[in-house]
Design a protein around this motif. Structure first.
Motif, PDB file in Angstrom:
ATOM      1  N   PRO A  63     -54.167 -24.002 -78.483  1.00 46.56           N
ATOM      2  CA  PRO A  63     -55.460 -24.259 -79.136  1.00 46.56           C
ATOM      3  C   PRO A  63     -56.603 -23.484 -78.478  1.00 46.56           C
ATOM      4  O   PRO A  63     -57.472 -22.943 -79.173  1.00 46.56           O
ATOM      5  CB  PRO A  63     -55.641 -25.772 -78.970  1.00 46.56           C
ATOM      6  N   GLU A  64     -56.586 -23.427 -77.139  1.00 45.46           N
ATOM      7  CA  GLU A  64     -57.638 -22.693 -76.430  1.00 45.46           C
ATOM      8  C   GLU A  64     -57.548 -21.196 -76.712  1.00 45.46           C
ATOM      9  O   GLU A  64     -58.568 -20.512 -76.841  1.00 45.46           O
ATOM     10  CB  GLU A  64     -57.536 -22.946 -74.925  1.00 45.46           C
ATOM     11  N   ALA A  65     -56.320 -20.677 -76.817  1.00 44.56           N
ATOM     12  CA  ALA A  65     -56.146 -19.252 -77.098  1.00 44.56           C
ATOM     13  C   ALA A  65     -56.661 -18.909 -78.498  1.00 44.56           C
ATOM     14  O   ALA A  65     -57.336 -17.888 -78.691  1.00 44.56           O
ATOM     15  CB  ALA A  65     -54.676 -18.866 -76.963  1.00 44.56           C
ATOM     16  N   ARG A  66     -56.349 -19.760 -79.477  1.00 42.49           N
ATOM     17  CA  ARG A  66     -56.847 -19.505 -80.837  1.00 42.49           C
ATOM     18  C   ARG A  66     -58.375 -19.546 -80.871  1.00 42.49           C
ATOM     19  O   ARG A  66     -59.019 -18.720 -81.522  1.00 42.49           O
ATOM     20  CB  ARG A  66     -56.273 -20.534 -81.811  1.00 42.49           C
ATOM     21  N   LEU A 124     -61.079 -13.164 -90.443  1.00 40.92           N
ATOM     22  CA  LEU A 124     -59.721 -13.676 -90.307  1.00 40.92           C
ATOM     23  C   LEU A 124     -59.291 -14.439 -91.550  1.00 40.92           C
ATOM     24  O   LEU A 124     -60.072 -15.172 -92.153  1.00 40.92           O
ATOM     25  CB  LEU A 124     -59.623 -14.592 -89.088  1.00 40.92           C
ATOM     26  N   SER A 125     -58.031 -14.259 -91.914  1.00 42.87           N
ATOM     27  CA  SER A 125     -57.445 -14.985 -93.040  1.00 42.87           C
ATOM     28  C   SER A 125     -56.343 -15.893 -92.504  1.00 42.87           C
ATOM     29  O   SER A 125     -55.368 -15.417 -91.925  1.00 42.87           O
ATOM     30  CB  SER A 125     -56.869 -13.996 -94.060  1.00 42.87           C
ATOM     31  N   GLY A 126     -56.508 -17.190 -92.672  1.00 45.30           N
ATOM     32  CA  GLY A 126     -55.509 -18.120 -92.172  1.00 45.30           C
ATOM     33  C   GLY A 126     -55.664 -18.390 -90.684  1.00 45.30           C
ATOM     34  O   GLY A 126     -56.646 -17.997 -90.051  1.00 45.30           O
ATOM     35  N   VAL A 127     -54.674 -19.063 -90.126  1.00 48.38           N
ATOM     36  CA  VAL A 127     -54.694 -19.451 -88.713  1.00 48.38           C
ATOM     37  C   VAL A 127     -53.909 -18.428 -87.892  1.00 48.38           C
ATOM     38  O   VAL A 127     -52.738 -18.174 -88.181  1.00 48.38           O
ATOM     39  CB  VAL A 127     -54.070 -20.851 -88.511  1.00 48.38           C
ATOM     40  N   PRO A 128     -54.517 -17.821 -86.877  1.00 45.96           N
ATOM     41  CA  PRO A 128     -53.794 -16.850 -86.047  1.00 45.96           C
ATOM     42  C   PRO A 128     -52.629 -17.507 -85.312  1.00 45.96           C
ATOM     43  O   PRO A 128     -52.713 -18.662 -84.890  1.00 45.96           O
ATOM     44  CB  PRO A 128     -54.860 -16.364 -85.056  1.00 45.96           C
ATOM     45  N   ALA A 129     -51.537 -16.774 -85.180  1.00 45.40           N
ATOM     46  CA  ALA A 129     -50.421 -17.213 -84.340  1.00 45.40           C
ATOM     47  C   ALA A 129     -50.665 -16.671 -82.941  1.00 45.40           C
ATOM     48  O   ALA A 129     -51.125 -15.541 -82.787  1.00 45.40           O
ATOM     49  CB  ALA A 129     -49.101 -16.685 -84.890  1.00 45.40           C
ATOM     50  N   VAL A 130     -50.394 -17.468 -81.925  1.00 47.83           N
ATOM     51  CA  VAL A 130     -50.610 -17.017 -80.553  1.00 47.83           C
ATOM     52  C   VAL A 130     -49.308 -17.119 -79.765  1.00 47.83           C
ATOM     53  O   VAL A 130     -48.492 -18.014 -79.996  1.00 47.83           O
ATOM     54  CB  VAL A 130     -51.727 -17.821 -79.849  1.00 47.83           C
TER      55      VAL A 130
END
Length: 307
Positions: A63-66, A124-130
């Protein structure tokens, strides 16, 4: 040749934690916020030291990375609104590091030649994957993570991009390398532990793969395969090199830190960038690569040429 820039050499000490340090020239006069060991002229990775982490440094989770990536995007977009932002070393250094830093510096060349800026705002489109290592596997000098995010490329097409970020203790994350994924390719699934953290890549393989790309792009055909690995026959780099080599091309002098992880099927994913001669930086080539399990062939998943 598209402008000249005097630079010095600085290498990050990130070995042993999913990152192999590289040799990246740095513009003279640029503030260096990332702690680094003494300058080194070796491009090969050093033996992996024992990773130590400050007990007072908060652990970096997904969560912190996103959130960190979104904060970086907001800062990046705000900076692009500043008139001639590329003229400010502080603004460039606040966003970029290693090879990515040169993308900001090279905007000065664009201005000198009357070209439009190469950087575009990111939505950004959507939720980034980390993808990030366990907190105890982070290097003692800071934290890193890789992100996959979808946004429009410089031609306006929405496509997945892969980016690597790093921060020193007490500092914000900065971009080290980024590239869009080639059409028809996709990011590999990482090998995750029970808590969802990635498994460290093979540092020896990472150094060999980066060396092979240096040899290839420097037209060292006699050295092709000497690293133990070869570019795939259908690699985009093989198709692009003949055309690029006819233009204003300068051989690459080194590469930035190699970020990566083991894939779910036992292969290895690598992300890094090449930078040309320290005496006249005029191009940055970012690469996202995959070596399948048991293979000696390097598959190119994405690449980005900035000059």
């Amino acid at each position: 040749m598209r402008g000249k820039l005097l630079i010095t050499v600085v290498a990050l000490g990130l070995s042993g934690c999913g990152v192999v340090p590289g040799l990246v020239p740095r513009p003279a006069g640029q503030p260096a916020r990332t702690p680094a060991p003494a300058a080194s002229r070796a491009t090969s990775p050093s033996p992996s030291p024992e990773v130590s982490r400050s007990a007072t440094r908060p652990a970096l989770g997904a969560p912190e990375a996103r959130q960190a990536m979104r904060a970086w995007v907001d800062k990046y977009n705000a900076t692009l609104k500043q008139r001639k932002w590329w003229r400010s070393n502080d603004r460039i250094d606040a966003l970029f590091m290693e090879a990515a830093l040169y993308e900001g510096v090279l905007e000065r060349n664009h201005e000198a030649f009357g070209w439009k800026p190469g950087h575009k705002p990111i939505t950004l489109s959507g939720v980034p994957a980390v993808y990030l290592p366990r907190p105890e596997r982070q290097p003692s000098i800071g934290d890193w993570f890789i992100a996959k995010a979808t946004y429009r490329d410089t031609k306006g097409h929405a496509r997945p991009h892969v980016l690597a970020f790093f921060r020193s203790p007490g500092q914000s994350f900065r971009l080290a390398v980024a590239t869009p994924i080639h059409w028809g390719q996709r990011m590999p699934e990482p090998r995750l532990d029970a808590d969802g953290y990635v498994t460290d890549m093979d540092n020896t393989m990472a150094g060999a793969v980066a060396k092979e790309y240096l040899n290839f792009w420097n037209n060292e055909r006699k050295k092709e395969g000497a690293s133990g690995y070869r570019l795939a026959r259908n690699s985009y780099s093989r198709k692009a090199f003949p055309a690029v080599n006819k233009g204003l091309y300068v051989a690459f002098a080194g590469h930035g830190s190699v970020f990566g992880f083991r894939t779910a099927d036992g292969g290895s994913f690598f992300l890094f960038a090449l930078v040309n001669s320290p005496k006249s930086v005029n191009q940055v080539l970012s690469e996202a690569l995959l070596v399948p399990r048991g293979s000696r062939t390097i598959q190119e998943l994405g690449a980005n040429w900035f000059s």
